[in-house]
Design a protein around this motif. Sequence first.
Motif, mmCIF file in Angstrom:
data_model
loop_
_atom_site.group_PDB
_atom_site.id
_atom_site.type_symbol
_atom_site.label_atom_id
_atom_site.label_comp_id
_atom_site.label_asym_id
_atom_site.label_seq_id
_atom_site.Cartn_x
_atom_site.Cartn_y
_atom_site.Cartn_z
ATOM 1 N N MET A 1 1.299 -6.153 5.763
ATOM 2 C CA MET A 1 1.355 -5.131 4.718
ATOM 3 C C MET A 1 2.722 -4.468 4.627
ATOM 4 S SD MET A 1 -2.322 -3.191 4.907
ATOM 5 C CE MET A 1 -3.852 -4.082 4.531
ATOM 6 N N SER B 1 4.426 -0.840 3.134
ATOM 7 C CA SER B 1 4.101 0.524 2.690
ATOM 8 C C SER B 1 5.246 1.092 1.864
ATOM 9 C CB SER B 1 3.845 1.427 3.902
ATOM 10 O OG SER B 1 2.719 0.990 4.637
ATOM 11 N N THR C 1 -4.712 5.919 -3.543
ATOM 12 C CA THR C 1 -5.316 5.347 -2.337
ATOM 13 C C THR C 1 -6.721 5.893 -2.143
ATOM 14 O OG1 THR C 1 -3.188 5.030 -1.230
ATOM 15 C CG2 THR C 1 -5.114 5.193 0.176
ATOM 16 N N VAL D 1 0.842 -1.192 0.000
ATOM 17 C CA VAL D 1 0.000 0.000 0.000
ATOM 18 C C VAL D 1 0.880 1.244 0.000
ATOM 19 C CG1 VAL D 1 -1.864 -1.226 1.175
ATOM 20 C CG2 VAL D 1 -0.171 0.030 2.527
ATOM 21 N N SER E 1 2.435 4.674 1.428
ATOM 22 C CA SER E 1 2.752 5.265 2.724
ATOM 23 C C SER E 1 2.529 6.773 2.729
ATOM 24 C CB SER E 1 4.216 4.979 3.093
ATOM 25 O OG SER E 1 5.098 5.539 2.129
ATOM 26 N N TYR F 1 -3.361 5.145 3.491
ATOM 27 C CA TYR F 1 -3.901 3.812 3.712
ATOM 28 C C TYR F 1 -3.595 3.347 5.136
ATOM 29 C CZ TYR F 1 -6.005 -0.552 2.455
ATOM 30 O OH TYR F 1 -6.882 -1.605 2.385
ATOM 31 N N LYS G 1 -2.421 1.060 7.452
ATOM 32 C CA LYS G 1 -1.645 -0.172 7.495
ATOM 33 C C LYS G 1 -1.795 -0.814 8.876
ATOM 34 C CE LYS G 1 3.171 -1.780 6.990
ATOM 35 N NZ LYS G 1 3.421 -2.145 8.408
#
Length: 545
Positions: free
Chosen positions: A218, A220, A183, A175, A177, A211, A213
């Motif tokens: 996950m 980032s 996002t 995802v 950061s 996002y 996290k």
Amino acid sequence: MIRPVRAVTRAALAIALAMSLLVGASTSAHATVYAQIEGTGSTWSELILQQWIADVDANGMKVVYTGGGSTKGRKDFSQASTDFAISEIPYQGTDERGQADTSNGRPYAYLPIVAGGTAFTYQLKIGNDLVRNLRLSGETLAKIFTNQITNWNDPAITKDNNGRKFPSLPIIPVVRSDGSGTTAQFTTWMDNQYPNIWRPYFGQSGLTSYYPKKGDRMVSQAGSDQVMNTIKGFAGNGMIGYVEYSYPINADYPVVKVENKAGYFVEPTQYNTAVALTKAKINQDKSSNLYLTQILDGVYANADPRSYPISSYSYMIIPTGADDPRMSTAKRQTLADFMYYSLCAGQTKAGPYGYSPLPLNLVQAGFEQLAKLKTADAKVDLTDRDVRSCNNPTFDGKNLNRNVLADKAPQPAACDKTGAGPCGTATGTNKPSTDADGAEGTDGSGEGDKGTGGGGPGNGPDGAPGGDTPPSVDPDTGAVTGGGTTTTTDGTAIYASPTELASARTSDDKTFGWLAVLELLGLVLLPGLYVVTMRRRRPQTGARS
């Protein structure tokens, strides 16, 4: 000796004429004064933006763009540290973290620049072979990115792929950061379509640019390029992330075929994106700062079999204040001419880069937004802007309500239907998956991918492909010829009327004038040079002793 003299005389006259034309063209070409402009923001649209920047550099327009994410772009613009910003979402007023997200009083307007699809690229190997035809439903994707599905052998993934099983391998979502428009678009879709999955994970309703996290699964990364590089890296097996379709196209990497409301698994080619966005609603309140921003509920729910559900637009934020502290006539002129190119000729490059060209109504509306630069400064030259000279792949000069690209989008292959397939053809090739022979690919080659090969189509009753066969299409044009309907632009959209189309742009005429001069020089001089060369080669009698 008379003929060569006449030839030289004619050549000299032609050169004199050509030079006078060149001088005149040069004088006109250098009449416009430009100054460098700078912007920050979205990485979703950065690849096509950098190409446009390279294209206009030869014309004396200097544009500097640094990504950093949509949130950074909006913030930099609000602090008057940039001349423009790029973002997939508008200013939120107050963001999800409770922080101010406004222009801080700086007058601005939104200008649509390009369309595209948010894609899910991944690395999933069986042995040493990369899986290139993965299919996932929207529900499965939402559960993957909320830690509810954590292994590639999950029954939901097997079901999406019509019984095809994948190895036991942990899923690692990648995802963003940073504050990201990508996002925001992804989470807006989840909030709209799968609120019971998204909201308990997020802890509230709505979108987010950051996002959330959670847990150690996950990873980032900042920026679309780093997301892409992480997934395709040596330790990327099992990873999946979200980026604009152009990134996996550029990296020669596969993308997920996402299930749409018609029950077909599709990827975000320029065709599928164009079809999806015929259901986008555009804010038409010209008195609002949200003018031209997008409402995508109809896109998510588009029941056309060709539609890619997570399709959207990207926007430039331009300064419109007469006393803007960063702007000058030269900067406004650079911004106006750069965006004229981007909205017109630049749109022809959108498809090959993994984006989708803007439809005519948004290009015309973009012209109207650029007119605010002249309102702020009467010295800005906006004469002879004409959408007919744009050569945009979506335009139909005879029917302004028609989106040519969406109309000729081929129907998906039968093996792309839920309960059939999966198709054996690879994704991430920037070509539509279709059963139509000769269907037009995004590279203009006329070679579309057929929905056959490894895995093959599933079998339905009487040996037919599993599920209903999609409507037939014309093999030459990709247009629907029966069994289906062609989606047209939503009735709420704005359109340019034929009376608003001006004459051809003078700068285009100057460009072709230069070409004509060069052709004239070639036609006149080359024969003469050839004669002189042959005369020198001819052996002369009495020359040798």
